[in-house]
Design an enzyme around this catalytic site. Structure first.
Site, mmCIF file in Angstrom:
data_model
loop_
_atom_site.group_PDB
_atom_site.id
_atom_site.type_symbol
_atom_site.label_atom_id
_atom_site.label_comp_id
_atom_site.label_asym_id
_atom_site.label_seq_id
_atom_site.Cartn_x
_atom_site.Cartn_y
_atom_site.Cartn_z
ATOM 1 N N LYS A 1 -30.194 -32.174 -8.529
ATOM 2 C CA LYS A 1 -29.050 -33.059 -8.701
ATOM 3 C C LYS A 1 -28.631 -33.184 -10.145
ATOM 4 O O LYS A 1 -27.606 -33.782 -10.442
ATOM 5 C CB LYS A 1 -29.352 -34.434 -8.135
ATOM 6 C CG LYS A 1 -29.655 -34.345 -6.666
ATOM 7 C CD LYS A 1 -29.680 -35.665 -5.976
ATOM 8 C CE LYS A 1 -30.239 -35.481 -4.587
ATOM 9 N NZ LYS A 1 -30.316 -36.723 -3.844
ATOM 10 N N GLY B 1 -26.319 -39.391 0.130
ATOM 11 C CA GLY B 1 -27.214 -40.385 -0.450
ATOM 12 C C GLY B 1 -28.014 -39.819 -1.603
ATOM 13 O O GLY B 1 -28.406 -38.672 -1.608
ATOM 14 N N THR B 2 -28.217 -40.655 -2.606
ATOM 15 C CA THR B 2 -28.984 -40.184 -3.737
ATOM 16 C C THR B 2 -29.306 -41.352 -4.657
ATOM 17 O O THR B 2 -28.757 -42.442 -4.491
ATOM 18 C CB THR B 2 -28.174 -39.120 -4.513
ATOM 19 O OG1 THR B 2 -29.025 -38.459 -5.395
ATOM 20 C CG2 THR B 2 -27.063 -39.758 -5.282
ATOM 21 N N THR B 3 -30.233 -41.104 -5.610
ATOM 22 C CA THR B 3 -30.405 -42.045 -6.717
ATOM 23 C C THR B 3 -30.395 -41.231 -7.989
ATOM 24 O O THR B 3 -31.232 -40.337 -8.167
ATOM 25 C CB THR B 3 -31.768 -42.765 -6.624
ATOM 26 O OG1 THR B 3 -31.893 -43.357 -5.365
ATOM 27 C CG2 THR B 3 -31.882 -43.812 -7.717
ATOM 28 N N SER C 1 -26.575 -44.108 -3.557
ATOM 29 C CA SER C 1 -26.925 -45.154 -2.604
ATOM 30 C C SER C 1 -28.132 -45.952 -3.075
ATOM 31 O O SER C 1 -28.293 -47.114 -2.730
ATOM 32 C CB SER C 1 -27.204 -44.534 -1.239
ATOM 33 O OG SER C 1 -28.173 -43.521 -1.364
#
Lengths: 254, 199
Positions: free
Chosen positions: A77, A44-46, A172
Site C-alpha cells: 500500500k 478497507g485499509t489503515t 477504514s
C-alpha cells in the site's frame, strides 16, 4: 476576457493529456451515469504518515479486502514514486496503483522538461488536478504523499481535498490509528520510537478494523531518500503480547 | 459543520472562518485557512464540498489576478463578486456544478467597504453582516440585535466574540479556533486567532 472558457480549456487540456495513446481508450470520463461495478472493489485499509525530527515516516497494513474476502494478505500500500517521494494508498487498490504510476510518469516528464524535480506540494497539486475530472464517479483514491524537500506531507483525495499537515491517517482503520498517534507522536521522537509507535498504531487498528490486517509496511524518508523498514512476520505474531489475555486461558487445560 | 462570518463597519470589513478541515467524523487539520486573497483588498471566504471549494476559489483568484496583469488595475469588490456569481451561475446547470458557499469582503477606494453573500445556487446579496453554515442559525439573531452601521473595530470584534461564544455554548460540533482578518483602506490585516478558551 474573464470567461469560463478559460476553465473549460484547462479541463480539456487535462482530458487530452489523459486521452494520449498511453492510456486505454475505454477509461470513463466523468460520465453522468456511473458504470456498475462487476464485483466489490477493495476499500478497507489503515495507512498513516507523520513528520518528525528524523524525516517522514509512513506505515500501512498489507491486507486487500473485497467485501468479506481477504483478496491479498501481502499487498503493497506504500508505493515509491521516486527516490525521495513515497505515497500511501487507500481506497480502491486498482485505482491507486494506476494513478500512482500516472503520477510517477508525469513527475519524471516534468523533471526531464524543466531540469528540476517537482516539489511534494507541486506533486500533490498535480495529482489533485488530474483526479478532479473524475469527481462524482466511482473513482476512489486517498493518498498521502510523503516527500523529502525539507520533509513534507500532503493528503490528496479523489473528492478533491488536498491538505498539508504533519500527521495523517487514512482508511477504514484510521480513527483507531489516530487515537494512538495523537497520544505519542511528537517532533523529538527517535527513528526507533517513531517506527514503534507507527507499528503499534497500525496494529491497534488491525485489531478493531476487519478490513485491516496481516503485516505492516514501514517506509522512512530522509534527505538521502526512502528506506523500507518492514518486518515480514505477521504483525499479530510479533505484537501479540500487547493484547489482553484470553478470558478462558487460565481455566482451560487441554 | 463549517462556519463563515462577515461584519461590515463604516470603513472596514471584519471576517472570520473556522479552522477545521474534516473528513466524515475526523478532523484532519486544525489550522486550515478558508480565506483566499483575491487582491490587496479583497478576500474570498469559501466553504462547501471538498475539492470544489479550492478548485473554484483558486480559479476565481487566478482570474482576478490575470485581470490586473492585463489591464493594469484591480477589479473592485463589487465587480469581483459579480464575476464570481456569474461563474457559479454558469456552472450551476452544467454537468459539474460547484457546491460552494461564499463570502466576499473587500474595500473599494471609491465605494468603501463591502460584504457580499453568495451561495451555491449563485445568489448574490450585498449585506452589512452575513454568516454561512449551521452556526449561522445560532448567530444571525445576535448580529441582528447588536449590529449598528457605525460600529468601531473593537465593537465589531466584540460582536464577533459574542457569536463565537454562542457557538461554543450551543453548537453540537467542536470548532476550537477561528481565523480573523480585517480589511480597510490599508489592505488586509491578520488579527489574533479566536480560540474558544480565550473568548
Amino acid at each position: 476576457m474573464l470567461t469560463p472558457q478559460v476553465l473549460l480549456r484547462a479541463d480539456m487540456a487535462w482530458k487530452s493529456l489523459l486521452t494520449s495513446s498511453s492510456l486505454p481508450t475505454s477509461l470513463p470520463f466523468a460520465s453522468s451515469q456511473p458504470v456498475p461495478l462487476p464485483f466489490p472493489m477493495s476499500h478497507g485499509t489503515t495507512t498513516l504518515a507523520f513528520l518528525f525530527q528524523g524525516g517522514v515516516l509512513a506505515a500501512a497494513d498489507t491486507r486487500s479486502s473485497c467485501s468479506g474476502l481477504v483478496a491479498c494478505p501481502a499487498s503493497q500500500k506504500i508505493l515509491p514514486i521516486h527516490s525521495h517521494l513515497v505515497g500511501t494508498t487507500s481506497g480502491t487498490s486498482a485505482d491507486c496503483a494506476l494513478w500512482k504510476r500516472i503520477l510517477s510518469r508525469e513527475l519524471r516528464l516534468y523533471q526531464l522538461r524543466h531540469g528540476r524535480r517537482l516539489s511534494t506540494s507541486g506533486a500533490a497539486k498535480l495529482l489533485s488536478h488530474m483526479l478532479h475530472p473524475f469527481k462524482g464517479t466511482e473513482l476512489c483514491v486517498a493518498a498521502t504523499l510523503c516527500g523529502w524537500d525539507g520533509g513534507e506531507l500532503f493528503y490528496v483525495c479523489s473528492d478533491g481535498t488536498r491538505l498539508q499537515g504533519k500527521l495523517f491517517s487514512v482508511g477504514s482503520g484510521s480513527p483507531y490509528a489516530y487515537s494512538i498517534l495523537d497520544q505519542g507522536v511528537q517532533w523529538g521522537l527517535t527513528v526507533a520510537e517513531a517506527t514503534s509507535i507507527a507499528r503499534e498504531a497500525v496494529f491497534r487498528a488491525t485489531y478493531r478494523d476487519a478490513y485491516s490486517g496481516n503485516c505492516v509496511d514501514i517506509y522512512h524518508i530522509t534527505s538521502k531518500g526512502w528506506t523500507r523498514r518492514s518486518v515480514d512476520r505477521d504483525v499479530w505474531a510479533s505484537l501479540l503480547k500487547l493484547l489482553p489475555p484470553r478470558p478462558d486461558s487460565a481455566t482451560s487445560s487441554r | 459543520m463549517e462556519y463563515l462570518i462577515g461584519i461590515q463597519g463604516p470603513d472596514f470589513v471584519l471576517v472570520a472562518a473556522d479552522n477545521v478541515a474534516a473528513s466524515s467524523i475526523i478532523q484532519m487539520k486544525h489550522d486550515y485557512d478558508k480565506m483566499f486573497k483575491l487582491s490587496e483588498k479583497i478576500l474570498l471566504l469559501c466553504v462547501g464540498e471538498a475539492g470544489d471549494t479550492v478548485q473554484f476559489a483558486e480559479y476565481i483568484q487566478k482570474n482576478v489576478q490575470l485581470y490586473k496583469m492585463r489591464n493594469g488595475y484591480e477589479l473592485s469588490p463589487a465587480a469581483a463578486a459579480n464575476f464570481t456569481r456569474k461563474n457559479l451561475a454558469d456552472y450551476l446547470r452544467s454537468r459539474t456544478p460547484y457546491h460552494v458557499n461564499l463570502l466576499l469582503a473587500g474595500y473599494d477606494d471609491a465605494d468603501g467597504p463591502g460584504l457580499f453573500y453568495m451561495d451555491y445556487l449563485s445568489s448574490l446579496a450585498k449585506a452589512p453582516f452575513a454568516a454561512h453554515g449551521y452556526g449561522a442559525f445560532l448567530t444571525l439573531s445576535i448580529l441582528d440585535r447588536y449590529y449598528r452601521p457605525d460600529l468601531s473595530q473593537e465593537e465589531a470584534v466584540g460582536l464577533l466574540k459574542k457569536c463565537v461564544e454562542e457557538l461554543s455554548k450551543r453548537f453540537i460540533l467542536n470548532l476550537p479556533s477561528f481565523n480573523v482578518r480585517l480589511i480597510d483602506k490599508d489592505g488586509i490585516h491578520d488579527m489574533e486567532k479566536l480560540t474558544v478558551s480565550a473568548v
